[in-house]
Write an enzyme that holds these catalytic residues in place. Sequence first.
Site, PDB file in Angstrom:
ATOM      1  N   GLY A  98       0.692  -1.278  -0.436  1.00 49.69           N
ATOM      2  CA  GLY A  98      -0.120   0.022  -0.081  1.00 49.69           C
ATOM      3  C   GLY A  98       0.699   1.130  -0.060  1.00 49.69           C
ATOM      4  O   GLY A  98       0.530   2.231   0.647  1.00 49.69           O
TER       5      GLY A  98
ATOM      6  N   ARG B  90       0.789   5.925  -2.038  1.00 45.10           N
ATOM      7  CA  ARG B  90       0.584   7.091  -1.294  1.00 45.10           C
ATOM      8  C   ARG B  90       0.620   7.143   0.047  1.00 45.10           C
ATOM      9  O   ARG B  90       0.745   6.027   0.767  1.00 45.10           O
ATOM     10  CB  ARG B  90      -0.713   7.605  -1.998  1.00 45.10           C
ATOM     11  CG  ARG B  90      -1.976   6.940  -1.354  1.00 45.10           C
ATOM     12  CD  ARG B  90      -3.259   7.189  -2.186  1.00 45.10           C
ATOM     13  NE  ARG B  90      -4.452   6.522  -1.862  1.00 45.10           N
ATOM     14  CZ  ARG B  90      -5.546   6.812  -0.893  1.00 45.10           C
ATOM     15  NH1 ARG B  90      -5.260   8.082  -0.459  1.00 45.10           N
ATOM     16  NH2 ARG B  90      -6.357   6.146  -0.881  1.00 45.10           N
TER      17      ARG B  90
ATOM     18  N   ASP C  40      -3.430  -7.301  -4.516  1.00 49.57           N
ATOM     19  CA  ASP C  40      -4.205  -7.118  -3.450  1.00 49.57           C
ATOM     20  C   ASP C  40      -3.877  -7.925  -2.344  1.00 49.57           C
ATOM     21  O   ASP C  40      -3.735  -9.294  -2.422  1.00 49.57           O
ATOM     22  CB  ASP C  40      -5.708  -7.499  -3.859  1.00 49.57           C
ATOM     23  CG  ASP C  40      -6.870  -6.965  -2.719  1.00 49.57           C
ATOM     24  OD1 ASP C  40      -6.443  -7.218  -1.566  1.00 49.57           O
ATOM     25  OD2 ASP C  40      -7.738  -6.508  -3.007  1.00 49.57           O
ATOM     26  N   VAL C  41      -3.341  -7.452  -1.114  1.00 51.27           N
ATOM     27  CA  VAL C  41      -2.884  -8.287  -0.100  1.00 51.27           C
ATOM     28  C   VAL C  41      -3.709  -9.248   0.379  1.00 51.27           C
ATOM     29  O   VAL C  41      -3.340 -10.423   1.095  1.00 51.27           O
ATOM     30  CB  VAL C  41      -2.385  -7.490   1.155  1.00 51.27           C
ATOM     31  CG1 VAL C  41      -1.069  -6.459   0.711  1.00 51.27           C
ATOM     32  CG2 VAL C  41      -3.486  -6.468   1.650  1.00 51.27           C
TER      33      VAL C  41
ATOM     34  N   ASN D 208       1.834  -2.222   5.435  1.00 53.79           N
ATOM     35  CA  ASN D 208       1.265  -0.707   5.426  1.00 53.79           C
ATOM     36  C   ASN D 208      -0.159  -0.653   5.129  1.00 53.79           C
ATOM     37  O   ASN D 208      -1.076   0.146   5.487  1.00 53.79           O
ATOM     38  CB  ASN D 208       2.198   0.011   4.930  1.00 53.79           C
ATOM     39  CG  ASN D 208       1.580   1.563   4.764  1.00 53.79           C
ATOM     40  OD1 ASN D 208       1.530   2.306   5.755  1.00 53.79           O
ATOM     41  ND2 ASN D 208       0.937   1.783   3.659  1.00 53.79           N
TER      42      ASN D 208
ATOM     43  N   TYR E 149     -11.829  -1.472  12.899  1.00 48.80           N
ATOM     44  CA  TYR E 149     -10.563  -1.037  12.344  1.00 48.80           C
ATOM     45  C   TYR E 149      -9.819  -1.449  13.671  1.00 48.80           C
ATOM     46  O   TYR E 149      -8.640  -1.863  13.570  1.00 48.80           O
ATOM     47  CB  TYR E 149     -10.702   0.403  12.213  1.00 48.80           C
ATOM     48  CG  TYR E 149      -9.315   0.957  11.846  1.00 48.80           C
ATOM     49  CD1 TYR E 149      -8.661   1.017  10.667  1.00 48.80           C
ATOM     50  CD2 TYR E 149      -8.859   1.856  12.838  1.00 48.80           C
ATOM     51  CE1 TYR E 149      -7.492   1.533  10.382  1.00 48.80           C
ATOM     52  CE2 TYR E 149      -7.529   2.451  12.465  1.00 48.80           C
ATOM     53  CZ  TYR E 149      -6.778   2.169  11.332  1.00 48.80           C
ATOM     54  OH  TYR E 149      -5.553   2.692  11.166  1.00 48.80           O
TER      55      TYR E 149
ATOM     56  N   ALA F  24     -10.346  -3.560  16.010  1.00 53.03           N
ATOM     57  CA  ALA F  24     -10.124  -4.950  16.371  1.00 53.03           C
ATOM     58  C   ALA F  24      -8.969  -5.370  15.421  1.00 53.03           C
ATOM     59  O   ALA F  24      -8.069  -6.203  15.736  1.00 53.03           O
ATOM     60  CB  ALA F  24     -11.574  -5.795  15.993  1.00 53.03           C
TER      61      ALA F  24
ATOM     62  N   LYS G 203      -6.403  -3.609  14.464  1.00 50.35           N
ATOM     63  CA  LYS G 203      -5.282  -3.370  14.625  1.00 50.35           C
ATOM     64  C   LYS G 203      -4.789  -4.094  16.020  1.00 50.35           C
ATOM     65  O   LYS G 203      -3.466  -4.213  15.865  1.00 50.35           O
ATOM     66  CB  LYS G 203      -5.004  -1.911  14.568  1.00 50.35           C
ATOM     67  CG  LYS G 203      -5.401  -1.195  13.398  1.00 50.35           C
ATOM     68  CD  LYS G 203      -4.385  -1.434  12.619  1.00 50.35           C
ATOM     69  CE  LYS G 203      -4.425  -0.499  11.210  1.00 50.35           C
ATOM     70  NZ  LYS G 203      -3.292  -0.783  10.124  1.00 50.35           N
TER      71      LYS G 203
HETATM   72  P1  NAP Z   1      -4.068   5.739   2.781  1.00 50.74           P
HETATM   73  O1  NAP Z   1      -3.614   7.134   2.304  1.00 50.74           O
HETATM   74  O2  NAP Z   1      -5.496   5.483   2.432  1.00 50.74           O
HETATM   75  O3  NAP Z   1      -3.266   4.700   2.060  1.00 50.74           O
HETATM   76  C1  NAP Z   1      -3.427   3.266   2.065  1.00 50.74           C
HETATM   77  C2  NAP Z   1      -2.805   2.557   0.970  1.00 50.74           C
HETATM   78  O4  NAP Z   1      -3.084   1.112   1.105  1.00 50.74           O
HETATM   79  C3  NAP Z   1      -3.241   3.032  -0.508  1.00 50.74           C
HETATM   80  O5  NAP Z   1      -2.135   3.211  -1.232  1.00 50.74           O
HETATM   81  C4  NAP Z   1      -4.043   1.984  -0.950  1.00 50.74           C
HETATM   82  O6  NAP Z   1      -4.301   2.188  -2.256  1.00 50.74           O
HETATM   83  C5  NAP Z   1      -3.526   0.888  -0.390  1.00 50.74           C
HETATM   84  N1  NAP Z   1      -4.456  -0.339  -0.226  1.00 50.74           N
HETATM   85  C6  NAP Z   1      -5.689  -0.379   0.292  1.00 50.74           C
HETATM   86  N2  NAP Z   1      -6.095  -1.432   0.141  1.00 50.74           N
HETATM   87  C7  NAP Z   1      -5.133  -2.344  -0.355  1.00 50.74           C
HETATM   88  C8  NAP Z   1      -5.202  -3.867  -0.566  1.00 50.74           C
HETATM   89  N3  NAP Z   1      -6.118  -4.771  -0.505  1.00 50.74           N
HETATM   90  N4  NAP Z   1      -3.829  -4.117  -0.881  1.00 50.74           N
HETATM   91  C9  NAP Z   1      -2.713  -3.491  -1.253  1.00 50.74           C
HETATM   92  N5  NAP Z   1      -2.983  -1.937  -1.104  1.00 50.74           N
HETATM   93  C10 NAP Z   1      -4.183  -1.576  -0.448  1.00 50.74           C
HETATM   94  O7  NAP Z   1      -3.809   5.463   4.187  1.00 50.74           O
HETATM   95  P2  NAP Z   1      -2.743   5.851   5.300  1.00 50.74           P
HETATM   96  O8  NAP Z   1      -3.315   6.994   6.144  1.00 50.74           O
HETATM   97  O9  NAP Z   1      -1.244   6.227   4.628  1.00 50.74           O
HETATM   98  O10 NAP Z   1      -2.596   4.449   6.234  1.00 50.74           O
HETATM   99  C11 NAP Z   1      -1.588   3.801   5.984  1.00 50.74           C
HETATM  100  C12 NAP Z   1      -1.483   2.657   7.126  1.00 50.74           C
HETATM  101  O11 NAP Z   1      -1.176   3.535   8.376  1.00 50.74           O
HETATM  102  C13 NAP Z   1      -2.839   1.948   7.266  1.00 50.74           C
HETATM  103  O12 NAP Z   1      -2.500   0.664   7.773  1.00 50.74           O
HETATM  104  C14 NAP Z   1      -3.529   2.832   8.582  1.00 50.74           C
HETATM  105  O13 NAP Z   1      -4.255   1.898   9.074  1.00 50.74           O
HETATM  106  C15 NAP Z   1      -2.164   3.307   9.346  1.00 50.74           C
HETATM  107  N6  NAP Z   1      -2.709   4.283  10.313  1.00 50.74           N
HETATM  108  C16 NAP Z   1      -3.022   5.572   9.731  1.00 50.74           C
HETATM  109  C17 NAP Z   1      -3.251   6.628  10.441  1.00 50.74           C
HETATM  110  C18 NAP Z   1      -3.336   8.142   9.875  1.00 50.74           C
HETATM  111  O14 NAP Z   1      -3.772   8.688  10.758  1.00 50.74           O
HETATM  112  N7  NAP Z   1      -3.774   8.100   8.675  1.00 50.74           N
HETATM  113  C19 NAP Z   1      -3.008   6.410  11.930  1.00 50.74           C
HETATM  114  C20 NAP Z   1      -2.910   5.062  12.466  1.00 50.74           C
HETATM  115  C21 NAP Z   1      -2.701   4.152  11.474  1.00 50.74           C
HETATM  116  P3  NAP Z   1      -5.511   2.905  -3.108  1.00 50.74           P
HETATM  117  O15 NAP Z   1      -4.356   4.183  -3.139  1.00 50.74           O
HETATM  118  O16 NAP Z   1      -5.659   2.503  -4.452  1.00 50.74           O
HETATM  119  O17 NAP Z   1      -6.653   3.375  -1.910  1.00 50.74           O
END
Ligand code: NAP
Length: 246
Positions: A11, A14, A62-63, A89, A154, A156, A158
Site C-alpha cells: 500500500g 501514497r 491485493d494483499v 502498511n 478497525y 479490532a 489493529k
Molecule cells: P491511505 O492514504 O489510504 O493509504 C493506504 C494505501 O493502501 C493506499 O495506497 C491504498 O491503495 C492501499 N491499499 C488499500 N487496500 C489495499 C489492498 N487490499 N492491497 C494493497 N494495497 C491496498 O492510508 P494511510 O493513512 O497512509 O495509512 C497507511 C497505514 O497506516 C494503514 O495501515 C493505516 O491503518 C495506518 N494508520 C494511519 C493513521 C493515520 O492517521 N493516517 C493512523 C494510524 C494508523 P489506493 O491508493 O488505491 O486506495
Amino acid sequence: MLKGKTAVITGSGRGIGKAIAMKLASFGANIVINDIPSSDYADATCEEIKALGVECIVVKGDVRNSEDVAALIKTALDTFGKIDIFVNNAGITRDGLMLRMSEEDWDLVLDINLKGAFNCIKAVARPMMKQRGGSIINIASVVGVMGNAGQANYSASKAGLIGLTKTTAKEFASRGIRCNAVAPGFIASDMTDKLSDDVKKEYFSAIPLGEFGTTEDVANVVAFLASDMSGYVTGQVVNVDGGLLM
Ligand code: NAP
C-alpha cells in the site's frame, strides 16, 4: 544505513506507505512498491523513488489475495535476490457505530488490515528464514490498544495485528527475523483529511504535543526498526502519537 537492502512496502503508492518507501530509499534501500491493481499513484511514486538514486519496481496486487502476495514476493526475489525489510502498511477504514456496522464492512477491514498482513508474513518468512535474517514491520494504530467509538472493525484489526506481531517475533526470532509494530496516532494524511475541523480541534486537545503527526514521523521510526540499529528490538509496539497514548 540501508544501502544494498531490499524493502517491500504494501500500500505504498501514497500516504504513510509512500513516506516509508521514500525514507527507506533515502537511506539507500532498493524498493518494491505494492499497491492495489487500480492504484493511480504507484507508478509516479516509483519514479520519485528512482530519482533518489536507488532501484524501484512496482508490483500491483491485493494483499487479501494469497496468489497476488506470492507473486509480489517472487517478483521481488527475482529482481533483487533477497528481501531484507517487509512493511505491512496497506490498510483501510470503514467507520460506523457498531449497531449500524454492516458485516461487509467488518469483513473488508479485517481482510485487508489483518488477513493481508498474515498472508504477507507467511509468504516472506520462508525467504527470510533462508537468508537467516530480516525485519518485518507492521503498521498498527493506537486505537488497536485504546479502542475508539465508531471503529469496531478497525480497532479490532489493529489489535489483532499487534498480537500477530508478537507471535511472529516469537516464532521467527531463532531464525534471525525480527518483527515489530509501529502504532501511529493521528497522522495528517488522506485518512485524517476527512475529519471535520471541529473533530480535529477536539483531537488536538487530547494530544500532549498538540498537533497531528506527519507521515515522515512514522517513516523515521520504521527506518530505525528496519535497520541494524534496532538489532536487539523485536516484538515491540512503538507509538508515534505525540503522547496520546501513555
Ligand atoms: P491511505 O492514504 O489510504 O493509504 C493506504 C494505501 O493502501 C493506499 O495506497 C491504498 O491503495 C492501499 N491499499 C488499500 N487496500 C489495499 C489492498 N487490499 N492491497 C494493497 N494495497 C491496498 O492510508 P494511510 O493513512 O497512509 O495509512 C497507511 C497505514 O497506516 C494503514 O495501515 C493505516 O491503518 C495506518 N494508520 C494511519 C493513521 C493515520 O492517521 N493516517 C493512523 C494510524 C494508523 P489506493 O491508493 O488505491 O486506495
